[in-house]
Design a protein around this motif. Sequence first.
Motif, mmCIF file in Angstrom:
data_model
loop_
_atom_site.group_PDB
_atom_site.id
_atom_site.type_symbol
_atom_site.label_atom_id
_atom_site.label_comp_id
_atom_site.label_asym_id
_atom_site.label_seq_id
_atom_site.Cartn_x
_atom_site.Cartn_y
_atom_site.Cartn_z
ATOM 1 N N VAL A 79 -3.230 -10.371 -4.207
ATOM 2 C CA VAL A 79 -2.023 -11.136 -5.079
ATOM 3 C C VAL A 79 -1.544 -10.236 -5.962
ATOM 4 N N GLU A 128 1.263 -8.509 -3.600
ATOM 5 C CA GLU A 128 2.445 -9.948 -3.271
ATOM 6 C C GLU A 128 2.841 -9.705 -4.502
ATOM 7 N N SER A 129 2.839 -10.115 -5.869
ATOM 8 C CA SER A 129 3.425 -9.819 -6.565
ATOM 9 C C SER A 129 4.239 -9.096 -7.463
ATOM 10 N N ARG A 137 7.904 -14.489 0.010
ATOM 11 C CA ARG A 137 6.853 -13.898 -1.554
ATOM 12 C C ARG A 137 5.933 -15.756 -2.131
ATOM 13 N N MET A 166 2.240 -15.981 -2.221
ATOM 14 C CA MET A 166 1.685 -16.443 -3.561
ATOM 15 C C MET A 166 0.792 -17.500 -3.883
#
Length: 305
Positions: free
Chosen positions: A155, A158-159, A166, A170
């Motif tokens: 996470v 990806e953030s 995206r 998420m």
Amino acid sequence: MVDPLAEVVALLQPQAPFSKLVVASAPWAVRRAETGRPFYFAVLEGGCHLTIDGPPHSNTITLNAGDFALIPAARGFATSSLDRQPPGEGESVTTPIAQMPGGARIGDPDGAVDVRMLVGNCVLGSPDAALLVSLLPQWVHVRGESRLSTLVQLVGDESRAARPAREIVMTRLLEVLLIEAFRSSASTSASPGLVRALADPKLALALRRMHEHPAEPWTVAQLAREAAMSRSAFFARFSRAVGVAPMEYLLAWRMARAQQMLRQRELAIAEIAERVGYSSVSTFGVAFTRHVGMPPGRYSKGDIC
């Protein structure tokens, strides 16, 4: 074998459509009023204190990198840097908060970052979420769980990235993170609720029996035998772990199942009553109305407040 936690989570229909990255520099403190939705924290770097308002009293826990905390029921809470305690209820907070792309910057914008975490609201798709949440702990804190740590890292990665799709990725990762947090009962620090009880092998046996056969005319003595315990020891241990007495939990689960079947509109009310342990429609109707706040017939028509 029936998995009580899986059944409750499936009925809750958890989703995590909103999250933001929070970056903070000590000293800092933030207080948030009740939001009406469950709230979660995934700590990516550093650490902080989290105080969750009661009742019966406030609880303060320390979150470190890789930790995940979830507050299933809407309630007020406060967070702070490790060098101070979170502000109490009614205490004023003066830490500056600045918006930044995808999140917020707390404290001195030029100061050294002492924590990075993802925070967000959860959405529970079930219209009966309030009843189901009552079966869960007031809070869940998971640490030292490799699967959860991996998810938190994914996470976090990806953030920070600007990859295609995206937001979709998420959302899916956070949904899995929520479910995995509930599943990690054996290594989860939690307030009383279903998660804590399922970590107790004896109580787990009784809980599975209730979920496998909700229509059985269970008594505390029968459930105690399933758990290989005396009646008094079982009652006390169950009540401490779950936060409610065995029969109160059984009633809540029966009503949750009844509500699901009523919404599906595939069975007659008489059959639903039988499936959740009532010998007549009238006794079921009285119990359902007292617990849910409206008669089964009205509920099945979609008149849900």
